[in-house]
Design an enzyme around this catalytic site. Structure first.
Site, PDB file in Angstrom:
ATOM      1  N   GLU A 183      31.424  -9.432   1.070  1.00 38.73           N
ATOM      2  CA  GLU A 183      30.652  -8.991   2.230  1.00 38.73           C
ATOM      3  C   GLU A 183      30.006 -10.203   2.899  1.00 38.73           C
ATOM      4  O   GLU A 183      29.586 -11.133   2.219  1.00 38.73           O
ATOM      5  CB  GLU A 183      29.568  -8.015   1.732  1.00 38.73           C
ATOM      6  CG  GLU A 183      28.734  -7.394   2.817  1.00 38.73           C
ATOM      7  CD  GLU A 183      27.723  -6.383   2.258  1.00 38.73           C
ATOM      8  OE1 GLU A 183      28.100  -5.529   1.428  1.00 38.73           O
ATOM      9  OE2 GLU A 183      26.555  -6.471   2.641  1.00 38.73           O
ATOM     10  N   ASP A 238      27.087 -10.893   5.887  1.00 39.83           N
ATOM     11  CA  ASP A 238      26.068 -10.100   6.597  1.00 39.83           C
ATOM     12  C   ASP A 238      25.239 -10.849   7.614  1.00 39.83           C
ATOM     13  O   ASP A 238      24.797 -11.976   7.355  1.00 39.83           O
ATOM     14  CB  ASP A 238      24.986  -9.604   5.609  1.00 39.83           C
ATOM     15  CG  ASP A 238      25.507  -8.682   4.563  1.00 39.83           C
ATOM     16  OD1 ASP A 238      26.398  -7.895   4.866  1.00 39.83           O
ATOM     17  OD2 ASP A 238      24.989  -8.770   3.429  1.00 39.83           O
ATOM     18  N   GLU A 284      21.658  -9.252   9.112  1.00 44.86           N
ATOM     19  CA  GLU A 284      20.764  -8.093   9.146  1.00 44.86           C
ATOM     20  C   GLU A 284      19.532  -8.497   9.935  1.00 44.86           C
ATOM     21  O   GLU A 284      19.050  -9.623   9.798  1.00 44.86           O
ATOM     22  CB  GLU A 284      20.355  -7.667   7.732  1.00 44.86           C
ATOM     23  CG  GLU A 284      21.513  -7.085   6.954  1.00 44.86           C
ATOM     24  CD  GLU A 284      21.118  -6.587   5.576  1.00 44.86           C
ATOM     25  OE1 GLU A 284      21.741  -5.644   5.111  1.00 44.86           O
ATOM     26  OE2 GLU A 284      20.178  -7.156   4.974  1.00 44.86           O
TER      27      GLU A 284
END
Ligand SMILES: *[C@@H]1O[C@H](CO)[C@@H](O)[C@H](O)[C@H]1NC(C)=O
Length: 261
Positions: A71, A73, A75
């Site tokens: 993953e 990311d 955010e």
């Protein structure tokens, strides 16, 4: 991740799509790409929740499916009106994360759309904000440091309640009187190798002209980009797991001892 993909507000994303993410007391919302990819450049224009966004998190990320997932990311941790958002980045390999780096944005990310891009190829992962690289994770697999290059990923974006931790470590909760919370996405653009099955692995990894995102000029940052990243990191980096020796009982992960640009 944290958003429940079975919930009512989720839908699919195609290249070129615009979308609106909504969070209310019944549910968050999310969108994911129809296609899986193995390497490429993934751009999204995002306008974050305005006003009092404390406790909300908007995410824009790539993720593989199944166990031991990879993953990458972005955010965005909301805040009270007038207080700064945090741009939180992380990367998971084989299910292992804990590689957080956080930045304050150098603009108000709720006032206008800004470009957030993940550039992922066999040499490096680069996180860009308005074309400025803020972070690099290089491939040092030859030295036993994990790198995501086996599992295809989909692109996701979601908005959800994370008020147990997001804002000042969970001190500031969501003010539901401000609900619904809305984040806007524009012009999702994936220029990437579509993955339909294991026979695509070799083709997606090959340095062909079609896979321009893996070409030599994208395997390192150039001098200007290094200067820009240095500017962003010296002025806006607020947390770096590589500086948090306590978290690792004194033994930093291997990639922290390597050059990351
Ligand atoms: C929210 O604002 C406070 C006070 O300015 C700051 O310490 C914090 O880093 C900001 N961001 C988040 C997500 O907590």
């Amino acid at each position: 991740m944290y958003f429940n993909w079975g919930s009512q507000h989720s839908s699919f994303l195609d290249s070129g799509d615009d979308a609106t993410l909504v969070l209310d007391q019944t549910s968050g919302s999310g969108i994911k790409s129809k296609t899986s990819f193995l390497f490429g450049s993934f751009e999204m224009l995002i306008k974050l929740v305005p006003g009092n966004s404390a406790g909300t998190v908007t995410a824009y990320y790539l993720s593989s499916n199944g166990e031991k997932h990879d993953e990458i990311d972005f955010e965005f941790l909301g805040n009270k009106s007038g207080q700064p958002y945090i741009i939180h980045t992380n990367i998971y390999t084989d299910g292992g994360g804990g590689r957080e780096q956080q930045f304050y944005p150098w603009f108000d990310p709720s006032e206008d759309y800004h470009n957030y891009t993940i550039h992922w190829n066999p040499s490096q992962v680069v996180w860009y904000v308005d074309s400025i690289p803020i972070r690099v994770y290089r491939n040092y697999q030859g030295e036993g440091i994990p790198y995501p290059n086996q599992k295809p990923m989909r692109v996701y974006s979601s908005l959800w309640n994370a008020d147990s931790w997001a804002t000042r470590g969970g001190l500031d909760k969501i003010d539901w009187t401000q609900s619904p919370f809305v984040a806007k996405l524009r012009r999702f653009r994936s220029r990437a190798c579509a993955y339909t099955g294991p026979t695509d692995t070799a083709q997606c990894g090959a340095p062909t002209p079609e896979n321009w995102w893996s070409s030599a000029m994208y395997s390192y940052l150039n001098v200007d980009q290094r200067r820009q990243m240095n500017w962003a990191r010296s002025n806006y980096l607020i947390y770096d797991y590589c500086k948090n020796i306590k978290q690792f009982n004194g033994f930093l992960p291997g990639e922290c001892l390597k050059v990351q640009y």
